[in-house]
Design a protein around this motif. Structure first.
Motif, PDB file in Angstrom:
ATOM      1  N   PHE A 356       1.365 -27.916  -3.220  1.00  0.00           N
ATOM      2  CA  PHE A 356       1.339 -26.461  -3.096  1.00  0.00           C
ATOM      3  C   PHE A 356       1.893 -26.126  -1.714  1.00  0.00           C
ATOM      4  N   SER A 357       3.042 -25.477  -1.692  1.00  0.00           N
ATOM      5  CA  SER A 357       3.709 -25.165  -0.428  1.00  0.00           C
ATOM      6  C   SER A 357       3.676 -23.657  -0.201  1.00  0.00           C
ATOM      7  N   GLY A 363      -3.521 -18.897  -0.285  1.00  0.00           N
ATOM      8  CA  GLY A 363      -4.525 -19.320  -1.259  1.00  0.00           C
ATOM      9  C   GLY A 363      -4.241 -20.647  -1.923  1.00  0.00           C
ATOM     10  N   LYS A 364      -3.574 -21.543  -1.232  1.00  0.00           N
ATOM     11  CA  LYS A 364      -3.232 -22.839  -1.837  1.00  0.00           C
ATOM     12  C   LYS A 364      -4.488 -23.685  -2.066  1.00  0.00           C
ATOM     13  N   THR A 365      -5.287 -23.857  -1.018  1.00  0.00           N
ATOM     14  CA  THR A 365      -6.468 -24.714  -1.125  1.00  0.00           C
ATOM     15  C   THR A 365      -7.509 -24.114  -2.056  1.00  0.00           C
ATOM     16  N   SER A 366      -7.746 -22.807  -1.951  1.00  0.00           N
ATOM     17  CA  SER A 366      -8.760 -22.178  -2.797  1.00  0.00           C
ATOM     18  C   SER A 366      -8.386 -22.259  -4.269  1.00  0.00           C
ATOM     19  N   LEU A 367      -7.106 -22.076  -4.583  1.00  0.00           N
ATOM     20  CA  LEU A 367      -6.691 -22.176  -5.980  1.00  0.00           C
ATOM     21  C   LEU A 367      -6.854 -23.608  -6.487  1.00  0.00           C
ATOM     22  N   GLY A 485      -1.584 -31.905  -3.275  1.00  0.00           N
ATOM     23  CA  GLY A 485      -1.552 -31.713  -1.832  1.00  0.00           C
ATOM     24  C   GLY A 485      -1.141 -30.301  -1.461  1.00  0.00           C
ATOM     25  N   THR A 486      -1.654 -29.834  -0.317  1.00  0.00           N
ATOM     26  CA  THR A 486      -1.239 -28.537   0.232  1.00  0.00           C
ATOM     27  C   THR A 486      -0.436 -28.804   1.500  1.00  0.00           C
TER      28      THR A 486
END
Length: 664
Positions: A356-357, A363-367, A485-486
């Motif tokens: 997720f870039s 909201g990458k980690t939360s999603l 990964g984020t």
């Protein structure tokens, strides 16, 4: 069967007269006896009797005569003469065929092909083929050796006898001469007698000398001719000596092995004693160092039950997973649409590494965490915050401690999760999917701390992780473990290398519109969810394509995009290589999602290109900018996501001295 044509015809001739049959035997005295037994049955019947005859050891023309004689006095031959006639005819035909077969075989072996086959057979079976001849030749040599040795000994004995006679004659001559000088008498008679005896002795001596020379010559020839026997004796003596040396060396080797075993045992005992002493001293050392003993952490249960689906069609299972995930995300407060959920789940199931870039706060980690909760993964969704300075797999997995002879897992929990997955693989258990989230994936170089896992992106991978532990040296990782990964794009992180870009699918959150619609109802918490996940195998199979073939229009567009990037014309700057791995991933993604995106016929290709090709675009100079512009012109307008990302790359590159790149 009995037939009597003459008798039956006589009955018809006298048809008007009554006929009285009084003696049936006499009626058929003139009948003809017909034997319906076949030649094979005859040979089978009498062949066993022939084989039991110990006098018959071979089969030839003389054997047939011998068989005839053996059956001459047989009752069966007198009873069935025609049957034995056919038996002997069959045996003669067989004998004639035997001779013909021998002639054919001899004729074939005389040809070049036959000689080659025979030579090959002899060369491949040389030891067995010449075994008898070799033994016979050795026996012949031994016999010749014994005979010649006896002959030589006889000649030596005769030589010694002749030499003894010569010495005796010489002594007699000397005695005669001595007696002649001492005796009195007539000098003339003495001289006459002496000369006569001297002549006789000289003649006999010369004869014996010739015989002795002949014996010397014959002995020399024999010694020269049969000197090889002396060589054979020397070789045999040498072989015996080497055998004795071998036995002595074997004894020394056995002694050395015993010494090695003893040393190993002593080293093992010493090592165990040292380890025990070190472990005993460890609490004191920790106390002196101010290290408090750690409490044993509670083990996390990574084993989860899976639900049994009532659906049999994989397409229906895929639709059900997408719908339930979308509904759960909305309940958790993450408003998104069907296309985004389909894209994320498909990419996650098809790619070993999904990134997720985007900018911070998108909201990458939360999603990612909500996604794990929506799939019901619980502890099988492992969140690992990456620390700066990780340099090897021991930072994320752990290491084997040779001092304590045990594996020290890292605090990430990845080793424990892999251990559970390894047990499921070995027991063929159908476990739930597992996702490992590496937050801030590129805070340290992934190729360093995550190198053992990069190889799993290849379909030929054995999916095995080496631990170095003696009890569990390898962990088998099932294919339903996925890494998420984020990544951020700023100066605080490491840039992704081409190797990593080629193995990962990158979903850009900069292209996802944020939802500003505030709902009055409070969303559910993750703890309130009660979702039983489907099996990992079913999850992967539901998003696996049935074919990699593309529709003609999509195939043509993809080919034009790839050819534009690979074109090595210097007018367009540095070419961009699109690997076969990427092309295969695009085809797989399109064939699974093309029927689920209803907005445009290019929507599936648009998502695939934006995740697999756009992140590869990094270059310098105006010529590379022309390549990007040409790429933009060959993309249909329906590919809005890729067009938007490519337009931003071109604009940023033109403002940064023609430095183009997705990571800017």
């Amino acid at each position: 069967m009995i037939s009597s044509p003459r008798y039956i015809s006589s009955l018809y001739d006298k048809g008007h007269q009554p006929v009285l049959l009084g003696n049936i035997k006499k009626c058929f005295e003139s009948a003809e006896l017909i034997d319906f037994i076949s030649d094979d049955q005859i040979i089978s019947m009498y062949g066993s009797k022939i084989a039991q005859n110990s006098e018959i050891r071979s089969f030839n023309k003389g054997t047939i005569t011998q068989i005839r004689k053996s059956f001459t006095s047989s009752v069966e031959q007198r009873r069935f003469p025609q049957r034995f006639k056919r038996l002997f005819e069959a045996l003669e035909q067989s004998n004639s065929w035997e001779e013909s077969r021998k002639e054919l075989i001899d004729a074939f072996l005389a040809t070049n092909s036959g000689k080659e086959i025979l030579e090959n057979y002899i060369s491949s079976n040389r030891d067995d083929f010449f075994k008898g001849e070799k033994q016979s030749y050795l026996e012949k040599l031994d016999k010749e050796y014994a005979d010649k040795h006896a002959e030589i000994e006889d000649l030596k004995s005769r030589k010694e006898q002749v030499e003894s006679k010569i010495r005796k004659l010489q002594r007699e001559r000397e005695q005669v001469e001595l007696n002649a000088v001492q005796s009195s008498g007539s000098i003339e008679a003495l001289e006459t007698l002496t000369k006569k005896q001297q002549a006789q002795l000289d003649a006999e001596f010369a004869s014996k000398k010739v015989e002795l020379d002949h014996l010397h010559s014959e002995l020399a020839d024999l010694q020269k001719k049969y000197s090889k026997f002396n060589t054979m004796e020397a070789i045999e003596d040498e072989i015996k000596g080497l055998g004795r040396d071998k036995d002595r060396a074997k004894e020394r080797l056995d002694d050395m092995k015993k010494q090695v075993v003893q040393v190993q045992k002593e080293l093992k005992d010493t090592n165990e004693n040292l380890t025990a002493r070190l472990l005993k001293l460890k609490p004191d050392v920790d106390a002196l160092s101010g290290i408090a003993p750690r409490k044993k952490s509670e083990s996390v249960n990574y084993k989860m039950p899976t639900q049994s689906l009532k659906l049999d069609n994989l397409d229906d299972i895929r639709e059900d997973v997408i719908d339930r995930t979308l509904d759960t995300l909305n309940k958790l407060g993450r408003k998104t649409d069907y296309n985004n959920v389909t894209n994320i789940l498909t990419t996650l199931a098809q790619s070993q590494f999904t990134l997720f870039s985007g900018r911070p706060g998108t909201g990458k980690t939360s999603l990612a965490k909500m996604l794990g909760a929506s799939l019901g993964l619980q502890n099988r969704f492992l969140n690992i915050p990456v620390a700066r300075g990780w340099t090897s797999s021991k930072d994320v997995l752990g290491f084997y401690n040779a001092l304590s002879c045990s594996f020290n897992p890292a605090a990430t929990g990845l080793y424990e999760l892999l251990t559970q997955l390894n047990n499921e693989s070995k027991s063929c258990e159908n476990g739930a999917p597992a996702i490992c989230l590496l937050d801030e994936f590129n805070l340290s170089q992934p190729e360093h701390y995550f190198s053992p896992f990069l190889e799993m992106s290849d379909p030929e991978s054995k999916r095995i992780i080496a631990t170095g532990d003696q009890e569990t040296p390898y962990l088998e990782v099932p294919n339903y473990l996925r890494f998420l990964g984020t990544v951020n794009n700023d100066e605080s992180v490491q840039s992704l290398t081409p190797r990593m870009l080629d193995r990962a699918a990158i979903i850009s959150f900069d292209e996802i519109e944020p939802d500003y619609d505030l709902s009055l109802s409070s969303p559910l918490s993750v703890d309130e969810l009660d979702i039983i996940p489907i099996s990992g195998k079913t999850f992967i199979d539901a998003f696996t394509p049935k074919s990699l073939d593309l529709p003609q229009e999509i195939e043509r567009t993809l080919k034009e995009i790839i050819d534009t990037l690979r074109n090595d014309n210097i007018e367009f700057g540095t070419p961009v290589n699109v690997s076969f791995r990427k092309v295969k991933a695009i085809r797989a993604y399109h064939n699974v999602t093309s029927s689920m995106y209803i907005d445009s016929r290019f929507a599936a290709l648009d998502y695939a290109v934006s995740q697999h090709i756009i992140p590869l675009l990094n270059g310098y100079g105006k010529n590379f900018g022309r390549r990007l512009e040409k790429l933009q012109s060959c993309m249909p307008d329906e590919m809005q996501i890729s067009q938007k990302m490519l337009q931003r790359i071109i604009a940023n590159g033109n403002q940064n001295m023609f430095t183009y790149g997705f990571n800017l």
